[in-house]
Scaffold this motif. Structure first.
Motif, PDB file in Angstrom:
ATOM      1  N   VAL A 138     -50.020  16.448  17.164  1.00  0.00           N
ATOM      2  CA  VAL A 138     -51.725  16.395  17.690  1.00  0.00           C
ATOM      3  C   VAL A 138     -51.084  17.309  18.987  1.00  0.00           C
ATOM      4  O   VAL A 138     -52.736  18.563  19.086  1.00  0.00           O
ATOM      5  CB  VAL A 138     -51.790  15.170  18.014  1.00  0.00           C
ATOM      6  CG1 VAL A 138     -53.200  15.260  19.463  1.00  0.00           C
ATOM      7  CG2 VAL A 138     -52.016  14.231  16.974  1.00  0.00           C
ATOM      8  N   PRO A 139     -51.074  17.277  20.063  1.00  0.00           N
ATOM      9  CA  PRO A 139     -51.185  18.297  21.194  1.00  0.00           C
ATOM     10  C   PRO A 139     -50.850  19.946  20.274  1.00  0.00           C
ATOM     11  O   PRO A 139     -51.407  20.885  20.617  1.00  0.00           O
ATOM     12  CB  PRO A 139     -50.241  18.418  21.951  1.00  0.00           C
ATOM     13  CG  PRO A 139     -49.156  17.359  21.535  1.00  0.00           C
ATOM     14  CD  PRO A 139     -49.715  16.529  20.505  1.00  0.00           C
ATOM     15  N   TYR A 140     -49.783  20.398  19.674  1.00  0.00           N
ATOM     16  CA  TYR A 140     -49.506  21.807  19.269  1.00  0.00           C
ATOM     17  C   TYR A 140     -50.636  21.414  18.378  1.00  0.00           C
ATOM     18  O   TYR A 140     -51.114  23.281  18.759  1.00  0.00           O
ATOM     19  CB  TYR A 140     -47.920  21.425  18.448  1.00  0.00           C
ATOM     20  CG  TYR A 140     -47.775  22.903  17.468  1.00  0.00           C
ATOM     21  CD1 TYR A 140     -46.578  23.567  18.419  1.00  0.00           C
ATOM     22  CD2 TYR A 140     -47.549  23.523  16.374  1.00  0.00           C
ATOM     23  CE1 TYR A 140     -46.728  24.749  17.555  1.00  0.00           C
ATOM     24  CE2 TYR A 140     -47.859  24.191  15.908  1.00  0.00           C
ATOM     25  CZ  TYR A 140     -46.952  24.717  16.376  1.00  0.00           C
ATOM     26  OH  TYR A 140     -46.763  25.909  16.467  1.00  0.00           O
ATOM     27  N   ILE A 141     -51.367  21.116  17.469  1.00  0.00           N
ATOM     28  CA  ILE A 141     -52.362  21.976  16.179  1.00  0.00           C
ATOM     29  C   ILE A 141     -52.807  22.516  17.165  1.00  0.00           C
ATOM     30  O   ILE A 141     -53.775  23.157  17.437  1.00  0.00           O
ATOM     31  CB  ILE A 141     -52.205  20.903  15.465  1.00  0.00           C
ATOM     32  CG1 ILE A 141     -51.496  20.543  14.405  1.00  0.00           C
ATOM     33  CG2 ILE A 141     -53.785  21.339  14.568  1.00  0.00           C
ATOM     34  CD1 ILE A 141     -51.363  19.549  13.752  1.00  0.00           C
ATOM     35  N   ARG A 142     -53.953  21.280  18.748  1.00  0.00           N
ATOM     36  CA  ARG A 142     -54.494  21.533  18.839  1.00  0.00           C
ATOM     37  C   ARG A 142     -54.611  22.966  19.950  1.00  0.00           C
ATOM     38  O   ARG A 142     -55.418  24.061  20.098  1.00  0.00           O
ATOM     39  CB  ARG A 142     -55.126  21.144  20.454  1.00  0.00           C
ATOM     40  CG  ARG A 142     -55.716  21.193  21.503  1.00  0.00           C
ATOM     41  CD  ARG A 142     -55.901  19.848  22.265  1.00  0.00           C
ATOM     42  NE  ARG A 142     -56.538  20.197  23.402  1.00  0.00           N
ATOM     43  CZ  ARG A 142     -57.320  19.828  24.378  1.00  0.00           C
ATOM     44  NH1 ARG A 142     -57.367  17.864  24.109  1.00  0.00           N
ATOM     45  NH2 ARG A 142     -57.783  19.074  26.064  1.00  0.00           N
ATOM     46  N   ALA A 143     -53.507  23.230  20.868  1.00  0.00           N
ATOM     47  CA  ALA A 143     -52.604  24.324  21.628  1.00  0.00           C
ATOM     48  C   ALA A 143     -53.379  25.930  20.489  1.00  0.00           C
ATOM     49  O   ALA A 143     -53.456  27.079  20.991  1.00  0.00           O
ATOM     50  CB  ALA A 143     -51.387  24.430  21.917  1.00  0.00           C
ATOM     51  N   VAL A 163     -53.067  10.703  11.365  1.00  0.00           N
ATOM     52  CA  VAL A 163     -54.214  10.822  10.942  1.00  0.00           C
ATOM     53  C   VAL A 163     -55.216  11.652  12.345  1.00  0.00           C
ATOM     54  O   VAL A 163     -56.198  12.688  11.387  1.00  0.00           O
ATOM     55  CB  VAL A 163     -54.931   9.716  10.574  1.00  0.00           C
ATOM     56  CG1 VAL A 163     -56.595   9.790  10.853  1.00  0.00           C
ATOM     57  CG2 VAL A 163     -54.863   9.014  10.004  1.00  0.00           C
ATOM     58  N   ALA A 164     -54.748  11.879  13.255  1.00  0.00           N
ATOM     59  CA  ALA A 164     -55.688  13.129  14.223  1.00  0.00           C
ATOM     60  C   ALA A 164     -54.886  13.937  14.245  1.00  0.00           C
ATOM     61  O   ALA A 164     -55.728  15.370  14.077  1.00  0.00           O
ATOM     62  CB  ALA A 164     -55.036  12.397  15.408  1.00  0.00           C
ATOM     63  N   ALA A 165     -53.784  14.123  13.710  1.00  0.00           N
ATOM     64  CA  ALA A 165     -52.883  15.627  13.503  1.00  0.00           C
ATOM     65  C   ALA A 165     -53.665  16.432  12.337  1.00  0.00           C
ATOM     66  O   ALA A 165     -53.911  17.157  12.405  1.00  0.00           O
ATOM     67  CB  ALA A 165     -51.062  15.451  13.302  1.00  0.00           C
ATOM     68  N   ILE A 166     -54.166  15.825  11.708  1.00  0.00           N
ATOM     69  CA  ILE A 166     -54.320  16.394   9.787  1.00  0.00           C
ATOM     70  C   ILE A 166     -55.961  16.581  10.417  1.00  0.00           C
ATOM     71  O   ILE A 166     -56.576  17.274   9.942  1.00  0.00           O
ATOM     72  CB  ILE A 166     -54.264  14.923   9.103  1.00  0.00           C
ATOM     73  CG1 ILE A 166     -52.554  14.497   8.985  1.00  0.00           C
ATOM     74  CG2 ILE A 166     -55.032  15.957   7.916  1.00  0.00           C
ATOM     75  CD1 ILE A 166     -52.416  13.701   8.071  1.00  0.00           C
ATOM     76  N   HIS A 167     -56.749  15.688  10.660  1.00  0.00           N
ATOM     77  CA  HIS A 167     -57.679  15.681  11.171  1.00  0.00           C
ATOM     78  C   HIS A 167     -57.866  17.124  11.901  1.00  0.00           C
ATOM     79  O   HIS A 167     -59.213  17.793  12.229  1.00  0.00           O
ATOM     80  CB  HIS A 167     -58.610  14.456  12.343  1.00  0.00           C
ATOM     81  CG  HIS A 167     -60.086  14.571  12.656  1.00  0.00           C
ATOM     82  ND1 HIS A 167     -60.770  14.360  13.917  1.00  0.00           N
ATOM     83  CD2 HIS A 167     -61.301  15.128  11.746  1.00  0.00           C
ATOM     84  CE1 HIS A 167     -61.746  14.304  13.718  1.00  0.00           C
ATOM     85  NE2 HIS A 167     -62.191  15.319  12.372  1.00  0.00           N
ATOM     86  N   ARG A 168     -57.438  17.228  13.271  1.00  0.00           N
ATOM     87  CA  ARG A 168     -57.641  18.427  13.844  1.00  0.00           C
ATOM     88  C   ARG A 168     -56.978  19.774  12.952  1.00  0.00           C
ATOM     89  O   ARG A 168     -57.775  20.725  13.148  1.00  0.00           O
ATOM     90  CB  ARG A 168     -56.312  18.064  15.005  1.00  0.00           C
ATOM     91  CG  ARG A 168     -56.556  17.717  16.197  1.00  0.00           C
ATOM     92  CD  ARG A 168     -56.439  17.541  17.588  1.00  0.00           C
ATOM     93  NE  ARG A 168     -56.834  17.097  18.544  1.00  0.00           N
ATOM     94  CZ  ARG A 168     -56.645  17.017  19.875  1.00  0.00           C
ATOM     95  NH1 ARG A 168     -55.431  17.133  20.434  1.00  0.00           N
ATOM     96  NH2 ARG A 168     -57.028  16.272  20.395  1.00  0.00           N
TER      97      ARG A 168
END
Length: 208
Positions: free
Chosen positions: A143-148, A193-198
């Motif tokens: 989750v934080p990796y995809i965002r960063a 789910v959040a990781a896929i969403h991002r």
């Protein structure tokens, strides 16, 4: 570490991407900003000191308490750590000394806290918790990796249901009820789910 990690930043570029916040983050920050303003002239309390204290309390102490099945005390440690995790940045900004370096320190230590807590949840009953715990650990890392990574490439980010604040609330509920296996299932589902969403949002050509 010296507090010089929070050096004054240069002027923020107009095209800098502002990371979104979840509603829980905004509620918590409402209080931490007020605390930061009260501490602005207390020189011996530094943003770096708060950041490292958050790691010690939320990472090492909370994990130790989880392994000892002192779940109520672990919850208290996690709540205090979460408050400090928001307070360090708010205090740095209140003093006008926020920087990318300070943000990096905070983000990296957050990952250690996440890893230590979930690892403790797994080790409490590795036979039952290992697989689902590793999936939860993967999701909380992605989750934080995809965002960063998205923001480093100039793509917009998006708030998701699996924010760190939401995951922390789930952990607190799981510890208070003693339902560790269902907690890990919930973390595994919501974080991935959040990781896929991002990831899907970042891949959208309109976000370039």
């Amino acid at each position: 570490m010296s507090d010089t990690v929070y050096e004054k930043s240069s002027e923020i570029p107009e095209n800098q991407i502002v990371s979104p916040q979840s509603p829980l983050d905004k509620i918590l920050q409402f209080f931490t900003i007020k605390i930061a303003q009260a501490l602005i002239n207390v020189s011996w309390i530094t943003p770096n000191g708060i950041t490292w204290t958050s790691l010690l309390i939320g990472g090492f102490l909370a994990s130790f308490l989880i392994l000892k099945n002192y779940y109520l005390w672990a919850v208290l440690a996690i709540v205090i750590s979460g408050l400090l995790d928001c307070l360090d940045g708010d205090l740095a900004r209140s003093r006008g000394i926020a920087s990318d370096t300070g943000n990096l320190l905070d983000s990296v230590l957050d990952r250690y806290v996440d890893f230590l807590i979930i690892s403790a949840l797994i080790l409490g009953n590795p036979r039952d918790n290992l697989v689902v715990g590793l999936i939860a650990l993967l999701g909380t890392t992605m989750v934080p990796y995809i965002r960063a990574k998205s923001e480093s490439l100039g793509r917009s980010s998006i708030a998701s249901i699996g924010s760190r604040a939401v995951r922390t609330v789930l952990i607190i509920i799981g510890l208070l009820t003693g339902q560790i296996f269902p907690l890990l299932i919930a973390l595994a589902v919501i974080s991935n789910v959040a990781a896929i969403h991002r990831f899907a949002h970042a891949l959208n050509p309109g976000n370039e």
